[in-house]
Motif scaffolding. Structure first.
Motif, PDB file in Angstrom:
ATOM      1  N   UNK A  32      18.153  33.339  -5.454  1.00  0.00           N
ATOM      2  CA  UNK A  32      16.749  33.722  -5.281  1.00  0.00           C
ATOM      3  C   UNK A  32      16.182  34.277  -6.594  1.00  0.00           C
ATOM      4  N   UNK A  33      14.899  34.132  -6.755  1.00  0.00           N
ATOM      5  CA  UNK A  33      14.237  34.536  -7.995  1.00  0.00           C
ATOM      6  C   UNK A  33      14.598  35.968  -8.402  1.00  0.00           C
ATOM      7  N   UNK A  34      14.728  36.846  -7.435  1.00  0.00           N
ATOM      8  CA  UNK A  34      15.023  38.249  -7.730  1.00  0.00           C
ATOM      9  C   UNK A  34      16.362  38.416  -8.440  1.00  0.00           C
ATOM     10  N   UNK A  35      17.257  37.461  -8.333  1.00  0.00           N
ATOM     11  CA  UNK A  35      18.583  37.539  -8.953  1.00  0.00           C
ATOM     12  C   UNK A  35      18.691  36.747 -10.254  1.00  0.00           C
ATOM     13  N   UNK A  36      17.669  35.992 -10.604  1.00  0.00           N
ATOM     14  CA  UNK A  36      17.780  35.041 -11.711  1.00  0.00           C
ATOM     15  C   UNK A  36      17.990  35.728 -13.057  1.00  0.00           C
ATOM     16  N   UNK A  37      17.301  36.811 -13.332  1.00  0.00           N
ATOM     17  CA  UNK A  37      17.493  37.479 -14.626  1.00  0.00           C
ATOM     18  C   UNK A  37      18.951  37.884 -14.821  1.00  0.00           C
ATOM     19  N   UNK A  38      19.547  38.483 -13.810  1.00  0.00           N
ATOM     20  CA  UNK A  38      20.955  38.894 -13.900  1.00  0.00           C
ATOM     21  C   UNK A  38      21.871  37.680 -14.002  1.00  0.00           C
ATOM     22  N   UNK A  65      21.164  34.786 -15.353  1.00  0.00           N
ATOM     23  CA  UNK A  65      21.053  34.207 -16.692  1.00  0.00           C
ATOM     24  C   UNK A  65      21.879  35.016 -17.704  1.00  0.00           C
ATOM     25  N   UNK A  66      21.906  36.318 -17.560  1.00  0.00           N
ATOM     26  CA  UNK A  66      22.760  37.149 -18.419  1.00  0.00           C
ATOM     27  C   UNK A  66      24.218  36.746 -18.219  1.00  0.00           C
ATOM     28  N   UNK A  67      24.618  36.580 -16.965  1.00  0.00           N
ATOM     29  CA  UNK A  67      25.990  36.164 -16.653  1.00  0.00           C
ATOM     30  C   UNK A  67      26.280  34.783 -17.232  1.00  0.00           C
ATOM     31  N   UNK A  68      25.412  33.802 -16.997  1.00  0.00           N
ATOM     32  CA  UNK A  68      25.658  32.452 -17.497  1.00  0.00           C
ATOM     33  C   UNK A  68      25.799  32.444 -19.017  1.00  0.00           C
ATOM     34  N   UNK A  69      24.960  33.197 -19.718  1.00  0.00           N
ATOM     35  CA  UNK A  69      25.045  33.258 -21.183  1.00  0.00           C
ATOM     36  C   UNK A  69      26.395  33.776 -21.656  1.00  0.00           C
ATOM     37  N   UNK A  70      26.943  34.731 -20.949  1.00  0.00           N
ATOM     38  CA  UNK A  70      28.208  35.315 -21.397  1.00  0.00           C
ATOM     39  C   UNK A  70      29.427  34.539 -20.905  1.00  0.00           C
ATOM     40  N   UNK A  71      29.339  33.898 -19.739  1.00  0.00           N
ATOM     41  CA  UNK A  71      30.513  33.273 -19.129  1.00  0.00           C
ATOM     42  C   UNK A  71      30.664  31.781 -19.426  1.00  0.00           C
TER      43      UNK A  71
END
Length: 94
Positions: A42-48, A50-56
């Motif tokens: 859900x949109x409310x979780x997307x910022x977090x 994206x941070x995870x995807x960038x690092x993992x």
């Protein structure tokens, strides 16, 4: 299927923040080339996320801890999250 990378995902993420209303980030993940699984964020979780995807994940969207796991596609969606429409899977094949 289009070729997606971390760079394209980040660029699209930045674009939708400014221009598009969306309700979900849908990520299609394949393990060792198998038929992709669909993860709906859900949109409310997307910022977090994206941070995870960038690092993992690396630039080819392979999980750094296990490169057999790869994001093979994604979409920012207003609500149409139909796996059938995206991958042309018939009813009963899931």
């Amino acid at each position: 299927m289009r070729k997606v990378t971390m760079n394209s995902m980040l660029k699209d993420y930045e674009s939708v923040q400014e221009e598009v209303e969306y309700n979900f980030l849908i990520v299609f993940v394949s393990v060792d080339g198998a038929k992709p699984e669909m993860i709906v964020n859900p949109r409310e979780n997307v910022d977090a996320k994206m941070v995870y995807y960038r690092s993992a994940y690396d630039n080819d969207l392979r999980l750094k801890a296990n490169p057999k796991i790869q994001i093979v596609d994604y979409q920012f969606s207003e609500g149409d999250i139909s796996l059938n429409a995206h991958y042309r899977i018939g009813v009963g094949e899931l």
